[in-house]
Design an enzyme around this catalytic site. Structure first.
Site, short mmCIF file in Angstrom:
data_model
loop_
_atom_site.label_atom_id
_atom_site.label_comp_id
_atom_site.label_asym_id
_atom_site.label_seq_id
_atom_site.Cartn_x
_atom_site.Cartn_y
_atom_site.Cartn_z
N HIS A 1 35.59 45.30 40.78
CA HIS A 1 34.58 45.07 39.75
C HIS A 1 35.25 45.00 38.38
O HIS A 1 35.99 45.93 38.02
CB HIS A 1 33.53 46.19 39.76
CG HIS A 1 32.76 46.27 41.04
ND1 HIS A 1 33.31 46.84 42.19
CD2 HIS A 1 31.50 45.87 41.36
CE1 HIS A 1 32.41 46.78 43.17
NE2 HIS A 1 31.30 46.19 42.69
N ASP B 1 33.26 41.66 40.80
CA ASP B 1 31.80 41.60 40.63
C ASP B 1 31.36 42.22 39.31
O ASP B 1 32.08 43.00 38.68
CB ASP B 1 31.10 42.35 41.77
CG ASP B 1 31.19 41.63 43.10
OD1 ASP B 1 31.87 40.58 43.15
OD2 ASP B 1 30.60 42.10 44.08
#
Length: 584
Positions: A536, A394
């Site tokens: 992430h 992400d």
């Protein structure tokens, strides 16, 4: 007084004269003869006679040569003055009379007419040569000669062209022009000099004979092609099996090609084409064109064996002696034959890891005939029966971190899914492009990392649509999956986004620890078949952890796939507005 007598005498004389004339006319009518004539017709002997005013009907009588008695063979009303004896044969001589009847009694009898029946001669065959038309006919035992009649090229009335002796049963007409239509008829002349009826003309085209130039297999049958013939209005296609001598018309077309959809698999046929003009056919190529229909190979499948091999199999094609297997890479347009085999399967061991390949199979009968290509099938880079997980990242893309993660993915030839922020795309577009080129999937993580439930519908739609547009601008693809920042959604916001929502079953908490060992530990301790792992691609520790996680997962037998692939192979159909945590 003398004048009165004279006048009366003149009137009496005139009256007598008129009476005399009327009586003579009546007498002439009463003495009118019944005259009978006979001539050959196409289907028998045609009789005709003169009309008698007092007659109410006519009866036709006939006796055969050697017989003494007449036998009635027909009857007509008072207005019909002809009758055709259709039962007359060509071996007998007949004598005919006609009787006129009035009020049921014989009123008058015709003269007798003796004649025999001579049948018209039918043309048996036309042969069109380069500069002539040949016609042949069946021999008539009673013929002393044959009269051949011909029309002019404009189709005008038949006129006598030539007379030949009884022993001649063929004529070649060299006085013809190309692309013209000629009509012919033959009249038989018997030994008594009597002629048959003149039949209607049979037409022949002085046309170029159509020749089939190509026959090829299609999925529907054998497609035939030929060159245009001048004057032709359409074409008739005839077919016979190779072991038969009889042709059968199967098609008519105005085009220069046609497909025989009735051809049976592995059966050999001979075809001819005849040009048609005004209902008349041209001649045909005597050799014909031999072709064989071989149906496309059916039930072709490709199965994953290993990362570097695919297994292709298919159903046997009756009549085929062997098969060719063709292959091309997913992004290529060129097909390459990779195998010729008499078997119905083949393992392709010359494939590159992570590459998708297309295959088709063609059946052959030796080297003489081949089928059309089978349906194209595509390989997969994943073993559907094997274990698999999806790595997801992400908040990117990042020129530095995302690129380092992609280095690891490319080295091990695996894929991941990146849920990107629209606000970061323009300044970090290169790793995004690279991710797509490596087969990775791009998901939508909103434009500005917002809390979706806090926005109204238009604001949510703008967050999603802007990010989708930017992804398409730089990669040519449009995200099909969404992930809400922080995992925060509501029923209302999910409907507004109108995409499947992907959550996770393993949170590595890299955002919290930013520690390589901790991230790796989460993956090693919690991963199972069907897991969706959250990380992430904006942290250095995440890139470092990825370099450990990827080889460890592979060692443990996991296949690293995109989220869409994971769901597909696990049989989960993604629905818009629905949240998914894993593929267990």
């Amino acid at each position: 007084m003398k004048k009165v007598l004279k006048s009366a005498l003149l009137m009496l004389t005139a009256g007598l004269l008129l009476f005399s004339l009327a009586f003579c006319a009546f007498a002439a009518k009463q003495d009118n003869t019944l005259h009978l004539e006979a001539k050959n017709a196409s289907k028998g002997i045609k009789l005709s006679w003169t009309e008698l005013e007092a007659a109410t009907s006519y009866r036709v009588f006939r006796k055969t040569d050697g017989s003494k008695k007449y036998r009635q063979i027909g009857k007509t009303d008072k207005t019909t003055l002809t009758f055709t004896d259709k039962k007359a044969d060509t071996e007998s001589t007949y004598t005919y009379i006609v009787k006129a009847y009035s009020s049921g009694s014989v009123y008058k009898k015709s003269n007798s007419v003796a004649t025999d029946f001579t049948k018209p001669t039918e043309i048996k065959k036309f042969t069109v040569n380069k500069k002539s038309i040949s016609l042949s006919w069946q021999k008539d035992p009673k013929a002393a000669a044959y009269e051949i009649y011909r029309t002019k090229p404009d189709g005008s009335k038949l006129s006598l062209y030539k007379t030949v002796k009884a022993g001649t049963l063929k004529l070649t007409d060299k006085d013809v022009s190309t692309s013209k239509k000629y009509g012919y008829a033959i009249r038989t002349v018997n030994k008594n000099g009597k002629k048959s009826a003149l039949p209607e003309a049979e037409y022949c085209l002085m046309m170029k004979v159509p020749k089939i130039t190509k026959a090829e297999n299609t999925t529907k049958g054998i497609r035939l092609t030929w060159k245009k013939t001048p004057l032709a209005e359409s074409y008739n296609i005839y077919r016979r099996s190779a072991d038969s001598d009889s042709f059968r018309k199967i098609l008519n077309t105005k085009k220069l090609s046609a497909t025989d959809t009735g051809a049976l698999n592995a059966k050999k046929y001979v075809y001819i084409v005849r040009a048609v003009y005004n209902g008349v056919q041209s001649q045909y190529d005597k050799e014909g064109f031999t072709a064989l229909h071989l149906s496309p190979v059916q039930d072709v499948t490709v199965e994953y064996v290993t990362k570097t091999s695919n297994h292709i199999s298919w159903s046997p094609n009756r009549g085929a002696t062997d098969y060719n297997v063709y292959r091309r890479a997913e992004n290529s347009t060129e097909w390459t034959r990779i195998k010729r085999t008499s078997k119905t399967s083949f393992t392709d061991k010359n494939v590159k890891r992570g590459k998708v390949y297309a295959y088709f199979v063609r059946a052959y009968i030796n080297t003489d005939y081949k089928s059309t290509a089978s349906k194209t099938v595509y390989s997969v880079t994943v073993d559907p029966k094997g274990k698999m997980v999806a790595l997801t990242y992400d908040d990117g893309p990042s020129n530095i971190i995302t690129s380092r993660i992609l280095d690891t993915l490319e080295k091990h030839d695996v894929k991941a899914t990146f849920f990107v922020l629209g606000s970061r795309i323009e300044n970090n577009s290169e790793p995004l492009k690279r991710a797509v080129s490596l087969g990775c999937e791009i998901g939508n993580h909103t434009y500005g990392h917002v809390n979706l439930p806090s926005l109204d519908k238009k604001e949510i739609e703008k967050e999603i649509s802007t990010t989708n547009s930017l992804v398409k601008k730089y990669t040519g693809t449009v995200p099909k999956l969404a992930r809400a920042p922080g995992g925060s959604t509501s029923e209302y916001s999910r409907k507004a986004v109108n995409m499947p929502f992907i959550y996770w079953s393993i949170d590595t908490r890299d955002w919290e620890t930013m520690d390589k060992k901790s991230i790796v530990a989460h993956v090693k301790n919690e991963t199972r078949d069907g897991s969706i792992i959250l990380m992430h691609d904006i942290y250095q520790a995440t890139a470092e952890a990825t370099e450990v996680i990827v080889p460890w997962l592979e060692k443990e037998g996991y296949q690293l796939v995109t989220v869409s692939e994971l769901m597909k192979y696990k049989g989960i159909e993604l629905q818009k507005g629905v949240t998914y945590y894993n593929a267990y």
